[in-house]
Design an enzyme around this catalytic site. Structure first.
Site, PDB file in Angstrom:
ATOM      1  N   LYS A  35      22.762   6.016  89.195  1.00 14.56           N
ATOM      2  CA  LYS A  35      23.185   7.107  88.306  1.00 14.56           C
ATOM      3  C   LYS A  35      24.611   6.856  87.831  1.00 14.56           C
ATOM      4  O   LYS A  35      24.897   6.945  86.642  1.00 14.56           O
ATOM      5  CB  LYS A  35      23.082   8.472  89.001  1.00 14.56           C
ATOM      6  CG  LYS A  35      23.586   9.590  88.078  1.00 14.56           C
ATOM      7  CD  LYS A  35      23.514  10.997  88.596  1.00 14.56           C
ATOM      8  CE  LYS A  35      24.169  11.936  87.577  1.00 14.56           C
ATOM      9  NZ  LYS A  35      24.226  13.333  87.999  1.00 14.56           N
TER      10      LYS A  35
ATOM     11  N   ASP B 209      34.533  18.459  81.924  1.00 16.05           N
ATOM     12  CA  ASP B 209      33.636  19.438  81.333  1.00 16.05           C
ATOM     13  C   ASP B 209      32.488  18.629  80.771  1.00 16.05           C
ATOM     14  O   ASP B 209      32.692  17.624  80.090  1.00 16.05           O
ATOM     15  CB  ASP B 209      34.316  20.284  80.263  1.00 16.05           C
ATOM     16  CG  ASP B 209      33.532  21.571  80.028  1.00 16.05           C
ATOM     17  OD1 ASP B 209      33.274  22.299  81.007  1.00 16.05           O
ATOM     18  OD2 ASP B 209      33.160  21.843  78.873  1.00 16.05           O
TER      19      ASP B 209
HETATM   20  P1  ITT Z   1      33.216  23.072  87.275  1.00 15.56           P
HETATM   21  O1  ITT Z   1      33.556  23.779  85.967  1.00 15.56           O
HETATM   22  O2  ITT Z   1      33.801  23.760  88.476  1.00 15.56           O
HETATM   23  O3  ITT Z   1      33.538  21.611  87.226  1.00 15.56           O
HETATM   24  P2  ITT Z   1      30.464  23.461  86.439  1.00 15.56           P
HETATM   25  O4  ITT Z   1      29.152  23.102  87.068  1.00 15.56           O
HETATM   26  O5  ITT Z   1      30.598  24.887  85.926  1.00 15.56           O
HETATM   27  O6  ITT Z   1      31.617  23.131  87.500  1.00 15.56           O
HETATM   28  P3  ITT Z   1      30.709  22.542  83.720  1.00 15.56           P
HETATM   29  O7  ITT Z   1      31.287  23.809  83.206  1.00 15.56           O
HETATM   30  O8  ITT Z   1      31.290  21.240  83.222  1.00 15.56           O
HETATM   31  O9  ITT Z   1      30.793  22.438  85.309  1.00 15.56           O
HETATM   32  O10 ITT Z   1      29.146  22.597  83.430  1.00 15.56           O
HETATM   33  C1  ITT Z   1      28.423  21.426  83.480  1.00 15.56           C
HETATM   34  C2  ITT Z   1      26.957  21.768  83.614  1.00 15.56           C
HETATM   35  O11 ITT Z   1      26.205  20.786  82.877  1.00 15.56           O
HETATM   36  C3  ITT Z   1      26.515  21.627  85.055  1.00 15.56           C
HETATM   37  O12 ITT Z   1      26.592  22.846  85.753  1.00 15.56           O
HETATM   38  C4  ITT Z   1      25.082  21.137  84.898  1.00 15.56           C
HETATM   39  O13 ITT Z   1      24.242  22.231  84.625  1.00 15.56           O
HETATM   40  C5  ITT Z   1      25.175  20.277  83.645  1.00 15.56           C
HETATM   41  N1  ITT Z   1      25.490  18.872  84.030  1.00 15.56           N
HETATM   42  C6  ITT Z   1      26.675  18.212  83.843  1.00 15.56           C
HETATM   43  N2  ITT Z   1      26.614  16.975  84.337  1.00 15.56           N
HETATM   44  C7  ITT Z   1      25.377  16.836  84.855  1.00 15.56           C
HETATM   45  C8  ITT Z   1      24.736  15.788  85.524  1.00 15.56           C
HETATM   46  O14 ITT Z   1      25.350  14.639  85.812  1.00 15.56           O
HETATM   47  N3  ITT Z   1      23.477  15.995  85.914  1.00 15.56           N
HETATM   48  C9  ITT Z   1      22.841  17.150  85.661  1.00 15.56           C
HETATM   49  N4  ITT Z   1      23.383  18.198  85.053  1.00 15.56           N
HETATM   50  C10 ITT Z   1      24.661  18.052  84.644  1.00 15.56           C
END
Ligand code: ITT
Length: 205
Positions: A174, A71
């Site tokens: 990255k 997360d």
């Molecule tokens: P899962 O729950 O299925 O893993 P998700 O995209 O919904 O997918 P999260 O709930 O953890 O995952 O939300 C993380 C969000 O934060 C992601 O959708 C991006 O908008 C942002 N994010 C996280 N890591 C990032 C990264 O390395 N680069 C850019 N944005 C990122």
């Protein structure tokens, strides 16, 4: 013998990064695409850690395999830490999320545009035990997007030390500096020990 690790995410960007960060281990990767019966897991926790553990444990219990989830999100100081755990729900699409972030920060000067990416990675076993590791990457929010790499907020996440956005780095660069790179590198020796010494079970401390 190769062990199965289920990458418990629907985010293609995360899957690519997980695979690269765990390369060299004797693992066979599966993803949620291999388990279409697993529905959406509600992220109702109050912290990154609660949500990461819930995702990893749900998938480990449903599949009977080791599962890895993260997360993650963006904490913007001028917004009191928002969007934080709500980063994926800040607006409906990536383009709308980035546009909304720029709009909210349009009157905020450079020194006050500080932000960080946070990643809590959770490894869970089919008995419901989990271990978590956290990674943080500091930066600030740019005034316009640049770069085509990565995903999500990367085109807006400016890294002063590199003088470019996260989306302008190569995948390897990255992973070397990112919140997810740090969290997975911290989890990797735990995973190796769980496989080698404990037969795929996470020991209870
Ligand atoms: P899962 O729950 O299925 O893993 P998700 O995209 O919904 O997918 P999260 O709930 O953890 O995952 O939300 C993380 C969000 O934060 C992601 O959708 C991006 O908008 C942002 N994010 C996280 N890591 C990032 C990264 O390395 N680069 C850019 N944005 C990122």
């Amino acid at each position: 013998m190769s062990s199965i690790l289920v990458l418990a995410t629907r985010n293609a960007g995360k899957i690519a990064e997980f695979r690269q960060l765990l390369s060299g281990l004797d693992l066979t990767f599966r993803t949620l695409a291999d388990y279409p019966d697993i529905g959406d897991i509600e992220e109702d926790g109050r912290t990154f850690a609660e949500n990461a553990v819930k995702k990893a444990v749900s998938v480990a219990l449903a599949t009977g395999k080791l599962a890895l989830a993260d997360d993650s999100g963006l904490e913007v100081d001028a917004l009191g830490g928002r969007p934080g755990i709500y980063s994926s729900r800040y607006a409906p699409t990536t383009a709308e999320r980035n546009a909304k972030l720029l709009e909210e920060l349009k009157d905020v000067a450079v020194p006050l545009r500080t932000a960080r990416f946070v990643c809590v990675a959770a490894l869970a076993d089919p008995h419901g035990h989990a271990v978590v590791r956290t990674g943080v990457c500091e930066g600030r929010i740019a005034f316009e997007p640049s770069g085509t790499g990565g995903f999500g907020y990367d085109p807006l996440f400016f890294l002063p030390e590199h003088n470019k956005t996260m989306a302008s780095l190569s995948d390897e660069e990255k992973n070397r500096i990112s919140h997810r790179g740090k969290a997975i590198r911290a989890l990797r020796p735990v995973l190796e020990t769980v496989l080698r010494e404990y037969g795929g079970r996470i020991p209870i401390p």
